[in-house]
Design an enzyme around this catalytic site. Structure first.
Site, short mmCIF file in Angstrom:
data_model
loop_
_atom_site.label_atom_id
_atom_site.label_comp_id
_atom_site.label_asym_id
_atom_site.label_seq_id
_atom_site.Cartn_x
_atom_site.Cartn_y
_atom_site.Cartn_z
N HIS A 24 0.85 -1.21 0.00
CA HIS A 24 0.00 0.00 0.00
C HIS A 24 0.88 1.24 0.00
O HIS A 24 0.77 2.07 0.92
CB HIS A 24 -0.85 0.07 1.28
N HIS A 80 -12.49 -8.36 -5.96
CA HIS A 80 -12.00 -7.04 -5.52
C HIS A 80 -10.98 -6.54 -6.54
O HIS A 80 -10.17 -7.34 -7.03
CB HIS A 80 -11.36 -7.21 -4.13
N GLU A 82 -8.57 -4.01 -6.25
CA GLU A 82 -7.31 -3.35 -5.90
C GLU A 82 -6.17 -4.04 -6.68
O GLU A 82 -6.20 -5.27 -6.87
CB GLU A 82 -7.07 -3.39 -4.38
N ASP A 84 -3.37 -5.25 -6.20
CA ASP A 84 -2.70 -6.47 -5.72
C ASP A 84 -3.48 -7.72 -6.14
O ASP A 84 -2.94 -8.82 -6.13
CB ASP A 84 -2.46 -6.45 -4.20
N HIS A 146 -12.58 -4.90 1.08
CA HIS A 146 -11.88 -3.78 1.67
C HIS A 146 -12.21 -2.45 1.01
O HIS A 146 -11.94 -1.38 1.55
CB HIS A 146 -10.39 -4.13 1.56
N ASP A 165 -9.89 -9.96 0.61
CA ASP A 165 -9.12 -9.29 1.67
C ASP A 165 -9.58 -9.69 3.07
O ASP A 165 -8.83 -9.51 4.05
CB ASP A 165 -9.24 -7.76 1.53
N TYR A 193 -2.92 -7.22 10.18
CA TYR A 193 -3.64 -7.01 8.92
C TYR A 193 -4.97 -6.29 9.19
O TYR A 193 -5.31 -5.31 8.52
CB TYR A 193 -3.88 -8.38 8.26
N HIS A 226 -4.86 -13.20 0.70
CA HIS A 226 -3.53 -12.98 1.29
C HIS A 226 -3.32 -13.99 2.41
O HIS A 226 -4.16 -14.14 3.29
CB HIS A 226 -3.42 -11.58 1.93
FE1 FEO Z 1 -7.69 -4.34 -0.90
FE2 FEO Z 1 -5.53 -7.01 -0.97
O1 FEO Z 1 -6.42 -5.48 -1.63
#
Ligand code: FEO
Length: 396
Positions: A24, A80, A82, A84, A146, A165, A193, A226
């Protein structure tokens, strides 16, 4: 990472980013690295759930190829957007020319903005499902776990909740399941996290968890995007999410400070002595020597927050200023604090601290000293720590 099997027909095909230390941007120090998990389901319709960060797109496709030709993929689910998780989206679309893409309407809009394409998109929302053969995938909107576009995907056949997430940990490892690593390390990373990713969205997390609990899903696996897949410790992590999202915390105290010529540090040490003399747990964090990611994680689970800074050019010192700027995004509630520090002639740091985070904590009167604390002033620091500990211990 090579492809790993979760259950017959369900594979983890993501990547391990062993050396990522700043996630991030620079907001999250990932001391144990990161994984970007992606899942492949082999059924009548071959389905890929989420992609990976762009720099790992080749690894993702190689892992898929170790099982089948990616062009056979019929369905891509984007839980999601994002980067990543969506960074490899364009390459995956190229490799899977026949795939239909499923996700929320917000996810589609976001992908269009990021990449200019969204593929053959089908917008879905809570209550909708997709039959892919003997399996049916159910979609559950979870905005702010997220981002506004986020959703979970549930597979009743395998009893797997693909939570993106949600329930993640930044923990690079070649292991797949929660019970294959040290439990304490796993929970430490899960807490870190939550504190650094989801804490600001507690209200939504709490209501979304309550809505999911009403669905009475049978869950044998929680497969986040993750870290490790939960199978043995599902009730432990669920319990923790309910606890954290309810703004609960222990009766313990974080003392966070930055010092210029050690006077503020001497005060901090005496304050901690006073706190612990009452049997209350306290940790002393020099903000210049600790990852703010770790400090925030401890603070999420602490009722008392004490902040110290020397005054420099009319303000608090810069590293603690940066830390508090980050902390105030947590939207914490119910915390108690006081500020302290040394100064030469003007002494604005303590007020600066209060003004910066008065939105997330209430402050007792501050205490500041000129230049070097005297014996008497250090005794006063001890007494302040002691009385603050009593307050934390005795107040509901
Ligand atoms: Fe909100 Fe792992 O991205």
């Amino acid at each position: 990472m090579s492809a790993k099997i979760i259950k017959d027909g369900v594979y983890a095909v993501g990547a391990v980013d062993w050396n990522e230390r700043h996630f991030h941007g620079h907001t999250y120090m990932t001391r144990r690295g990161v994984t970007y998990n992606s899942y492949l389901i082999i059924d009548e319709k071959i389905t890929l759930i989420d992609t990976v960060r762009k720099s790992f797109e080749k690894e993702l496709l190689e892992n898929i190829r170790s099982i089948l030709d990616p062009s056979k993929i019929d369905t891509i689910i984007i839980n999601h957007i994002e980067p990543d998780h969506s960074g490899a989206f364009l390459e995956v679309l190229k490799a899977c020319p026949n795939a239909k893409v499923y996700g929320t309407g917000k996810a589609r809009d976001g992908l269009l903005k990021y990449y200019g394409v969204s593929g053959d998109w089908i917008a879905v929302k809570s209550g909708q499902s997709l039959k892919i053969g003997k399996r049916t995938l159910e979609f559950i909107d979870v905005p702010m776990i997220h981002w506004p576009d986020s959703m979970f995907t549930y597979c009743a056949y395998d009893k797997i909740l693909f939570s993106n997430d949600g329930f993640g940990q930044h923990y690079a490892t070649n292991k797949l399941f929660d019970d294959e690593v040290n439990f304490d390390v796993l929970m430490e990373e899960a807490q870190k996290y939550y504190a650094n990713i989801l804490w600001p969205f507690n209200m939504l997390v709490a209501s979304e968890l309550a809505a999911i609990s009403k669905l009475n899903l049978a869950v044998d696996f929680i497969a986040p995007s993750h870290g490790l897949v939960w199978r043995k410790y599902i009730s432990d992590i669920m319990e923790k999410y309910l606890y954290w999202s309810a703004h609960k915390y222990k009766k313990r105290i974080a003392v966070v400070y930055e010092t210029m010529w050690n006077s503020t540090e001497k005060m901090a040490r005496k304050i901690v002595e006073g706190i612990t003399s009452e049997g209350v747990e306290a940790i002393l964090f020099d903000v210049t020597k600790n990852d703010r990611t770790d400090i925030v994680s401890y603070m999420m689970d602490a009722k008392g927050w004490v902040f110290g800074s020397s005054t420099h050019d009319g303000w608090m010192l810069p590293v603690i200023a940066e830390f508090l700027h980050f902390l105030k995004g947590s939207k914490a509630i119910g915390r108690k604090s006081f500020a302290f520090g040394s100064y030469g002639w003007s002494g604005e740091a303590v007020k600066d601290i209060e003004d910066t985070i008065s939105n997330i904590t209430t402050f007792d009167p501050f205490f500041r000293v000129v230049f070097n604390p005297t014996e008497e002033e250090l005794n006063k620091c001890f007494e302040l720590g002691k009385s603050f500990a009593l307050k934390i211990k005795n107040e509901e």
